[in-house]
Motif scaffolding. Sequence first.
Motif, mmCIF file in Angstrom:
data_model
loop_
_atom_site.group_PDB
_atom_site.id
_atom_site.type_symbol
_atom_site.label_atom_id
_atom_site.label_comp_id
_atom_site.label_asym_id
_atom_site.label_seq_id
_atom_site.Cartn_x
_atom_site.Cartn_y
_atom_site.Cartn_z
ATOM 1 N N CYS A 36 0.833 -1.210 0.000
ATOM 2 C CA CYS A 36 0.000 0.000 0.000
ATOM 3 C C CYS A 36 0.869 1.263 0.000
ATOM 4 O O CYS A 36 2.043 1.241 0.360
ATOM 5 C CB CYS A 36 -0.965 0.006 1.181
ATOM 6 N N ALA A 37 0.267 2.379 -0.390
ATOM 7 C CA ALA A 37 0.983 3.654 -0.469
ATOM 8 C C ALA A 37 1.480 4.124 0.899
ATOM 9 O O ALA A 37 2.529 4.749 0.999
ATOM 10 C CB ALA A 37 0.085 4.720 -1.096
ATOM 11 N N GLN A 40 4.672 1.770 1.359
ATOM 12 C CA GLN A 40 5.719 1.807 0.339
ATOM 13 C C GLN A 40 5.979 3.195 -0.231
ATOM 14 O O GLN A 40 6.913 3.370 -0.985
ATOM 15 C CB GLN A 40 5.350 0.862 -0.808
ATOM 16 N N GLY A 41 5.131 4.143 0.084
ATOM 17 C CA GLY A 41 5.268 5.466 -0.512
ATOM 18 C C GLY A 41 4.443 5.558 -1.773
ATOM 19 O O GLY A 41 3.905 4.571 -2.260
ATOM 20 N N GLU A 42 4.353 6.758 -2.307
ATOM 21 C CA GLU A 42 3.528 6.981 -3.480
ATOM 22 C C GLU A 42 4.246 7.934 -4.416
ATOM 23 O O GLU A 42 4.830 8.917 -3.977
ATOM 24 C CB GLU A 42 2.184 7.562 -3.029
ATOM 25 N N GLY A 43 4.211 7.641 -5.703
ATOM 26 C CA GLY A 43 4.881 8.476 -6.681
ATOM 27 C C GLY A 43 3.983 9.605 -7.163
ATOM 28 O O GLY A 43 2.772 9.460 -7.218
ATOM 29 N N ASP A 44 4.614 10.727 -7.538
ATOM 30 C CA ASP A 44 3.844 11.830 -8.113
ATOM 31 C C ASP A 44 3.994 11.808 -9.639
ATOM 32 O O ASP A 44 4.638 10.916 -10.203
ATOM 33 C CB ASP A 44 4.254 13.178 -7.514
ATOM 34 N N ARG A 49 9.140 9.833 -5.515
ATOM 35 C CA ARG A 49 8.447 8.965 -4.572
ATOM 36 C C ARG A 49 8.457 9.602 -3.197
ATOM 37 O O ARG A 49 9.519 9.928 -2.666
ATOM 38 C CB ARG A 49 9.092 7.599 -4.507
ATOM 39 N N PRO A 52 7.153 7.199 2.882
ATOM 40 C CA PRO A 52 6.062 7.037 3.840
ATOM 41 C C PRO A 52 6.536 7.261 5.278
ATOM 42 O O PRO A 52 7.679 6.975 5.616
ATOM 43 C CB PRO A 52 5.620 5.601 3.637
#
Length: 105
Positions: A36-37, A40-44, A49, A52
């Motif tokens: 999940c974001a 694991q973090g989330e990219g723009d 990235r 998190p």
Amino acid sequence: MQPVDVQVIGTELAIKWQDGCESYIPLERLRRACPCAMCQGEGDLLGHRAVPLQPPLTTASFALRALHRVGSYGLRPEWADGHATGIYPFELLRRLGQGSVESPR
């Protein structure tokens, strides 16, 4: 590849696959690999990235409360600490259990 049986056995998730192989994934490994974001973090849009900010994991973080099938492609665990946003595609589960996958006999 679809699982034909999924069970929690002690501190492992046991999966029997259509081809007869079996995977045994330690619950701690499963939780630490949450896709999940939040975990694991989330990219723009520019490919950066976001790192998190995970709360510290506790014993409850590795205790499975429930496991839900998501369509025909994955599983979504509910952990005892309340985390339940990660959807694990079957391909990821197969990779996580790679060291324990045996050839069908």
